[in-house]
Design a protein around this motif. Sequence first.
Motif, mmCIF file in Angstrom:
data_model
loop_
_atom_site.group_PDB
_atom_site.id
_atom_site.type_symbol
_atom_site.label_atom_id
_atom_site.label_comp_id
_atom_site.label_asym_id
_atom_site.label_seq_id
_atom_site.Cartn_x
_atom_site.Cartn_y
_atom_site.Cartn_z
ATOM 1 N N VAL A 1 1.522 8.594 0.038
ATOM 2 C CA VAL A 1 1.129 9.778 -0.738
ATOM 3 C C VAL A 1 -0.166 10.369 -0.177
ATOM 4 N N ASN B 1 0.831 -1.205 0.000
ATOM 5 C CA ASN B 1 0.000 0.000 0.000
ATOM 6 C C ASN B 1 0.867 1.257 0.000
ATOM 7 N N GLY C 1 1.055 3.649 -1.904
ATOM 8 C CA GLY C 1 0.322 4.882 -2.195
ATOM 9 C C GLY C 1 -0.245 5.540 -0.958
ATOM 10 N N SER C 2 -0.412 4.758 0.119
ATOM 11 C CA SER C 2 -0.965 5.355 1.335
ATOM 12 C C SER C 2 -0.046 6.437 1.888
#
Lengths: 194, 157
Positions: free
Chosen positions: A85, A80, A82-83
């Motif tokens: 970001v 994950n 992207g978490s």
Amino acid sequence: MSMPVRVALQPLMERRDDSTLVITHQGSARVWPSMAQHALDFHYNPSTMGGAIPFGLGIALSRPDLHIIVVTGDGSLAMNLGSLVTVVAAQASNLTVVVLDNGIYEVTGGQTVATRVARVDYGLLGKSIGFPTASSFKDCQLWSEAAAGVLASTGPRLISLVVEPALPSDMHVELEAISYRLAELAKALKTECA
Amino acid sequence: MIFNGEQMVTECQGLGITHIVWVPDSVIGKWEQSFVASSLHLLRVCREGEAWPLAAGLITGGQRPLVMMQSTGFFESGDALRNVVYDLKLPVFAIVGARNWFQQQGLDSARDFCLPMLQAWDLDYCIIETESERSLLSQHYVHCQSAGKAGVVLLGE
């Protein structure tokens, strides 16, 4: 160079107070409860891999009066990424993400995580994403000496701790059902959610 | 379009929604500027699997989030949904845009799996396909929240 998990967690335990909520996940959720207990500890197992950071972000945005520390593993974070970001985009200044980087999927028996093969440096990754504070530590003494300053610096924060695999004896812990523990956390937070 | 942005903001505010947690698609995405201009907090996640635990954290912190995503993202984020609904037992609520819902002879398999996936997760859902069915959104939200259970509005696209 790497740190024993318990030694790496100690500076966090010493500096948490009654306005700090600590969310542990995967391996750390097994080790932390054997070292300390607090009404604002939440051990996020069983979970979804990579779910602890978004969960912590939600509480951080809801409760700006609290400092939220999410302790997660590198395998979970890799699922994950992207978490990170999302955390920066949400400007959650009261959130600290601590990555225990041991390079393996510890819970499933020690298989290598791709990020270890790729030699990902989470401190550098955090800086490139835009974390105001992003640091990596491999040495116990350096981490212990820097912890207070890092945790007091501008958030959100990303701290990578390169650690050894946990001891086999640390991988077993008996906890109440997670829905019960979440209800207890909600009581401690004085919210009605569960 | 069944709801325009202003109508969706009005619906959300009427329900006491505090946060929108979303990955937009070409239909839901048209509401972005209305959300930005409103008092609702718009949280942009990078992947649908983030949306469910983020909503769980918001609920735990005393907020009232509404999750929005396309059906394909709903499929992809199933394990995160499972954890929040069946382990944490939190009443998350979502609007899921059913991609190509009105293209019954299309080549997109995403349409075919919408209902089986909602049923597989044993979610309480309703379907909104026309403007005359808009009121189902608030009715279903209130129904699910009153029962303390998770719910989904499947929005035809």
